[in-house]
Design a protein around this motif. Structure first.
Motif, short mmCIF file in Angstrom:
data_model
loop_
_atom_site.label_atom_id
_atom_site.label_comp_id
_atom_site.label_asym_id
_atom_site.label_seq_id
_atom_site.Cartn_x
_atom_site.Cartn_y
_atom_site.Cartn_z
N HIS A 47 -4.63 7.54 -0.33
CA HIS A 47 -5.32 6.98 0.72
C HIS A 47 -6.79 7.31 0.61
O HIS A 47 -7.74 6.38 1.30
N CYS B 142 0.82 -1.15 -0.03
CA CYS B 142 0.05 0.00 0.01
C CYS B 142 0.71 1.12 -0.04
O CYS B 142 0.27 2.34 -0.25
N CYS C 224 -4.31 2.76 -1.30
CA CYS C 224 -4.46 2.07 0.19
C CYS C 224 -5.29 0.93 0.14
O CYS C 224 -6.20 0.88 -0.73
N GLN C 225 -4.92 -0.17 0.75
CA GLN C 225 -5.60 -1.50 0.73
C GLN C 225 -6.80 -1.65 1.76
O GLN C 225 -7.36 -2.75 1.84
N GLY C 226 -6.82 -0.79 2.51
CA GLY C 226 -7.95 -0.61 3.34
C GLY C 226 -7.99 -1.59 4.76
O GLY C 226 -8.81 -1.87 5.31
N CYS C 227 -6.64 -1.43 5.16
CA CYS C 227 -6.49 -2.05 6.68
C CYS C 227 -6.95 -1.34 7.56
O CYS C 227 -7.17 -1.49 8.82
N ASN C 228 -7.10 0.08 7.27
CA ASN C 228 -7.49 1.19 8.07
C ASN C 228 -6.78 1.41 9.37
O ASN C 228 -6.89 2.40 9.89
N ILE C 229 -5.68 0.88 9.56
CA ILE C 229 -4.60 1.05 10.34
C ILE C 229 -4.16 2.49 10.52
O ILE C 229 -4.31 3.36 11.36
N CYS C 230 -3.75 3.24 9.32
CA CYS C 230 -3.49 4.62 9.26
C CYS C 230 -4.59 5.71 9.88
O CYS C 230 -4.24 6.44 10.26
#
Ligand code: SF4
Lengths: 235, 626
Positions: free
Chosen positions: B624, B596, B601-607
């Motif tokens: 993002h 990513c 953004c691959q959507g793990c949502n951590i950011c």
């Protein structure tokens, strides 16, 4: 510029091995502002050599190393620089300059002085009689244990030069050390024990101190920094 | 009481006494009487391993920067040292002041490896401290933990009063100060812990109740009352350039695992290998700027005298400035004969080129990790390299004159078949052939070609897409290992592998729950110590412990349904719940996911969940948003 340093290794660091001590010195030199000389080749290393290894667990008061520097510096400056960067437990006592073709420490040092804290199995013994007889004995044959090799019988009498009582149970011996005849301090104890009918307890290496290393010439002991045993004096 | 002084002369009788003497250059010895708060950091393994752990070094120096805190160190005693201490009825002691754990306010354990759990108990027991948090008295020190396995710390959670989740640099001092003040105000321990539980990242295991279903699975994980947070969110350092990094590293006398200066050049990795828990629990990638690294390098090398500088990161070569950084470092330190080392290489030519720059003269060996034997299986695990990538990389390496190559593979991966094992055998053979061919025509004086093949067992880890997968069965594992061993048994190939039983135990703990704590205690009582050290590990003893505690091993090795409540559900890595499930689905249909960091953004949502400043971590905000 070549220097020869006399240092001591004290209680705090008595458990680090010869190899560990060498790397401790190397990193110490690198922490200083002294310009160091490196060997040529694939794996350059600081030009640095030490006197005979001190056994793990033993304190040494007058040990030595030689080091080559790239640039001249005053001896006082070198000593301060090294001492401020050494870990606790190591301290340089003295530094002299030597010529670049001086014989190596391990080649010239041939005698070591050890101090033992002796413990006895019996009370009421005539200590001075024991030590005097011991020194006079011509046959002190012990078994030498060798790593990865067979044990060997060896007579160490001619390699134990002097022995005296400093006070009570503090005894001192000078013995041969190095490639042309070597006596390990534990062997002195084993011989003592054997030739006095086991009145002395087995000692730990921590009961022994190496007081100094010397160059022996005609029954006289000189430090390897003494101008009398150096090839040539450098001012 | 100075315990160290009491037994100092007897250390001659234990192996490697230099483990217990301290006195390293740069050691920090503060005045015990003048400093209010005393913290003992404990690493539950031997000195030479603990001293190589960067996280612990950071904590040691960081805490000692505080004028009201004193931080000292202790490591696990080797069994002979444990015997000596027991004979003398003494605890393990700090290397600085020689004091036992009970004289400190806080014991802070590094939790880095599942197989060091029994060592943790040894240290508590030698100190006369109860194993379970609930059994301890008011006068005992606070026992806290933190480190890289906190993504599932449940098997040992009952031993801790407090566990910190995430990167502790920003919060630790505050927690310690608050604890001390509350304690001084006369509050009882349970009240103090309740108050601390509101701090970010602070997990107080005793405040969470676990209920189990009849079939053994978890029914619920709930805090004692509604006022206590239901999830503990991982804490992160958002800007590595602002983060604390020590400059006066301790210089051990003893040879340690990594005897060199270390700079963490980046943290986190977003390549997305699906077996890797660090790839999730350290997300996202944050870089330290080149200028900052150069400055640190200068100070650290001067202060330590090391002749090697290691650039560490989960993926060193991926630092965006790595090329110019390495060139600059070589330039600066060539004259001082300081060598540079890279902690991890990618399987590509660029990595070989870099390695060649840092190992111009002495080529000690290169390591590549294709991880699996076929392109198909590498897609499953999202290791985005092809067989040809590997051949290109090793070709470059042999051509530059390397003769020893190390290859890492994993077995027991989800969907692994016989052809994947054959793939490993074929790749290794091809690499060997390639090496021999290049050596023959090379004008460099090359040593005979050696391929070191290192096989590790895949272990399903918490917080990875494979957390629901089955752990490979013991018999099957042995079968596959034997197959590889038989087929790779020839001149030019060195074969090494992980102990099967150890992998099994590790896998039980990595997805385990609190019911395992009593098994650990039982095994410890039977003498389990240093389980991670091959010759000390006794699997039968563990089997007995499981049996006696009526804990079923197969329960922990099985696959989990996607609906099952997992033991680490309340520990919040910042992940979007669906992300791991999606990744698992993609894995099973051989679909890969792009890194990513430079793409979408691959959507793990951590950011988002952990509120990263996207400018600081170097990611493009617009990317993002898409
Ligand atoms: S939120 Fe997006 S950019 Fe950030 S780590 Fe996750 S996948 Fe990567």
């Amino acid at each position: 510029m070549f220097i020869r340093a006399e240092y001591k290794k004290l209680d705090q660091l008595k458990y680090i091995s010869h190899l560990e001590l060498m790397s401790t010195f190397r990193s110490t030199f690198r922490r200083t502002n002294i310009a160091l000389k490196y060997s040529q080749g694939f794996n350059p290393h600081i030009i640095f050599a030490m006197s005979q290894p001190l056994p793990v667990g033993m304190i040494g008061y007058e040990e030595y190393f030689d080091l080559e520097l790239k640039q001249r510096l005053s001896l006082k400056e070198i000593k301060t620089q090294i001492n401020t960067k050494l870990p606790n437990g190591l301290f340089v006592n003295d530094i002299i300059e030597i010529s670049d073709n001086e014989k190596s420490l391990q080649a010239v040092v041939n005698t070591a002085k050890y101090q033992f804290r002796i413990r006895f199995n019996k009370k009421h013994i005539d200590k001075s009689k024991i030590i005097n007889n011991f020194i006079k004995t011509k046959d002190l044959t012990i078994t030498r244990y060798r790593r990865n090799k067979d044990n060997r019988k060896i007579n160490i009498a001619s390699m134990i030069h002097t022995g005296k009582i400093i006070e009570g149970n503090i005894w001192e011996f000078t013995v041969s050390t190095g490639s042309s005849g070597n006596v390990r301090p534990q062997e002195v104890i084993r011989a003592l024990n054997h030739y006095t009918n086991n009145i002395i307890k087995k000692l730990s290496l921590t009961d022994i101190k190496r007081l100094g290393l010397y160059v022996k010439r005609k029954d006289k002991l000189y430090k390897p920094t003494n101008s009398k045993v150096l090839k040539k004096e450098v001012k | 009481m100075n315990v160290k002084e009491l037994i100092y002369d007897e250390l001659i009788n234990v192996s490697k006494p230099e483990r217990y003497i301290g006195n390293e250059y740069n050691i920090i010895k503060k005045n015990w009487k003048e400093i209010a708060i005393k913290v003992l950091t404990v690493f539950p393994d031997v000195y030479e391993i603990g001293m190589s752990h960067l996280g612990l070094k950071i904590i040691y120096h960081l805490l000692n920067e505080e004028s009201n805190i004193l931080c000292e160190r202790a490591y696990s005693p080797w069994p002979d040292m444990e015997r000596l201490l027991r004979k003398k009825d003494l605890p393990i002691f700090s290397l600085e002041s020689g004091r036992g754990p009970k004289e400190f306010d806080i014991l802070a354990f590094t939790l880095q490896y599942e197989m060091s759990y029994t060592n943790l108990l040894t240290i508590l027991n030698l100190a006369g401290i109860e194993f379970y948090s609930k059994d301890r008295s008011e006068t005992d020190p606070l026992v806290i933990g933190g480190g890289s396995i906190v993504s599932n710390v449940e098997p040992v959670a009952p031993f801790f009063d407090l566990i910190f989740i995430g990167e502790a640099e920003n919060d630790l001092v505050n927690i310690i100060n608050m604890y001390y003040n509350l304690k001084n105000s006369g509050l009882k321990k349970d009240k103090i812990l309740l108050k601390l539980s509101s701090l970010p990242g602070v997990y107080i295991p005793t405040l969470y109740n676990i209920k189990y279903n009849e079939n053994g699975t978890i029914e619920s994980i709930k805090p004692d009352n509604e006022k206590i947070k239901s999830n503990i969110k991982r804490q992160v350092v958002s800007d590595l350039n602002e983060a604390y990094f020590p400059k006066k590293f301790l210089v051990p006398h003893m040879e340690t695992v990594h005897d060199r200066a270390t700079i963490e050049i980046s943290r986190g990795c977003t390549k997305g290998c699906r077996f890797c828990s660090a790839g999730i629990t350290y997300r996202p990638t944050r870089e330290r700027k080149k200028e900052k690294i150069l400055k640190l390098a200068d100070q650290i090398l001067k202060n330590t005298g090391y002749d090697e500088l290691s650039l560490t990161s989960l993926s060193t070569v991926d630092h965006t400035e790595i090329d110019s950084l390495v060139k600059e470092l070589i330039n600066r330190y060539q004259e001082d004969k300081i060598s540079i080392s890279l902690s991890s290489l990618r399987v590509d030519k660029f990595s070989v080129k870099l390695a060649n720059e840092v190992q111009k003269i002495r080529k000690t060996g290169l390591t590549f990790a294709p991880e699996a034997g076929t392109d198909r299986l590498r897609k499953v695990i999202n290791k985005g390299i092809s067989e040809d990538d590997l051949y290109e990389a090793v070709k470059a390496a042999f051509t530059e004159g390397w003769s020893t190559i190390k290859l890492y593979f994993m077995i027991g991966l989800p969907t692994e078949k016989k052809e994947d094992l054959n793939g490993i055998i074929e790749m290794v053979n091809n690499v060997l052939k390639l090496g021999k061919k290049i050596r023959k025509s090379s004008n460099k004086k090359m040593k005979p070609i050696w391929i070191n093949v290192s096989i590790s067992t895949f272990i399903p880890k918490a917080n990875t897409p494979f957390q629901w997968e089955t752990m490979i069965d013991r018999k099957e594992l042995k079968k596959r290992l034997n197959y590889l061993r038989k087929n790779l048994n020839k001149k030019g190939i060195n074969f090494s592998w992980n102990d099967e039983d150890l992998s099994l135990l590790e896998s039980i703990f990595s997805r385990g729950d609190r019911r395992l704590s009593k098994v650990i205690v039982n095994a410890w009582n039977k003498g389990a110590r240093f389980d991670g050290w091959g010759d000390h590990f006794d699997y039968n003893l563990w089997l007995k412990a499981f049996h006696e505690e009526e804990v079923r091993i197969d329960y922990y090795l099985r696959d989990r349904s996607l609906e099952e409540l997992l033991p680490w559900q309340h520990i919040d890595m910042g992940l979007n719940n669906e992300f791991l499930k999606n990744e698992l689905n993609k894995a099973l249909s051989y679909e890969t996911t792009d890194e990513c960091r430079f793409n979408r953004c691959q959507g793990c949502n951590i950011c988002y969940n952990l509120e990263f400043d996207l400018n600081v971590i170097g990611n493009d905000y617009n990317v993002h948003k898409s």
